[in-house]
Enzyme design. Sequence first.
Site, PDB file in Angstrom:
ATOM      1  N   CYS A  73      -3.154   8.655  -8.653  1.00 22.45           N
ATOM      2  CA  CYS A  73      -3.237   7.603  -9.668  1.00 22.45           C
ATOM      3  C   CYS A  73      -3.885   8.208 -10.909  1.00 22.45           C
ATOM      4  O   CYS A  73      -5.031   8.675 -10.846  1.00 22.45           O
ATOM      5  CB  CYS A  73      -4.075   6.438  -9.140  1.00 22.45           C
ATOM      6  SG  CYS A  73      -4.391   5.112 -10.335  1.00 22.45           S
ATOM      7  N   CYS A 183       1.690   8.556 -15.169  1.00 23.32           N
ATOM      8  CA  CYS A 183       1.361   7.502 -14.210  1.00 23.32           C
ATOM      9  C   CYS A 183       2.297   7.725 -13.040  1.00 23.32           C
ATOM     10  O   CYS A 183       3.499   7.937 -13.238  1.00 23.32           O
ATOM     11  CB  CYS A 183       1.572   6.113 -14.814  1.00 23.32           C
ATOM     12  SG  CYS A 183       1.419   4.750 -13.625  1.00 23.32           S
TER      13      CYS A 183
END
Length: 264
Positions: A73, A183
């Site tokens: 993440c 991302c």
Amino acid sequence: MDNRPIGFLDSGVGGLTVARELMRQLPHEEIVYIGDSARAPYGPRPAEQIREYTWQLVNFLLTKNVKMIVFACNTATAVVWEEVKEKLDIPVLGVILPGASAAIKATQTGKVGVLGTAMTIQSDIYREKIQALSPETQVDSLACPKFAPLVESNSHQSSLAKKVVYETLRPLVGQVDTLVLGCTHYPLLRPIIQNAMGKDVKLIDSGAECARDISVLLNYFQINRSRTEKDIQHRFYTTASPAAFKEIAESWMGIDIHVEHVEL
């Protein structure tokens, strides 16, 4: 040798892009994955809340006796990876530095774009890492707050996704030759992003680059799983609906998985 699993954490399903790449590169390694889809996306949240949630994910993985933790993440990496890395006595890997390094190697013009959540872009961490390695590289960053929700809702192949991606990326079209998918949700939008940017723009999947670094760290710390150990049981956990997680995960990873719900 170390037959313990590798732990993966993410705000939701995006980190599966990293897990899939690891399973492709190192099929003998076992993984434990926790996705916090109930509180996704992390990008719009305050840094202190992201820090709190990420530590909850870390502590959950520690109860599973993992030998390494992968921050799959970008937002969590930007906010709290350094802190976690310093406090744990097992290796902790983030996705940002591998992506930044790959972008520098890929660009021919010295013009790199970075896509990310609001928090990742606000932190300016990609620009910092890229220019620390290559000060002359120009970095154009763009927050894409609508991208991760498209993936979490399993709408990443919809006409809405195409509309949102094309509208969001318009400022970068023709401006960069390399684009970092900053991302781990974004690789699921990769075909649309590639079409929007043009076929000559190189897309850097920070998660895939991270998976390559995992192999290096396993060798460095001599904690590879024994290749003679055949009983591999990947485990997946979500804070939201196991059925929804399973649907996205199986369509993306191409394997049958078992998903359990957890409360943090």
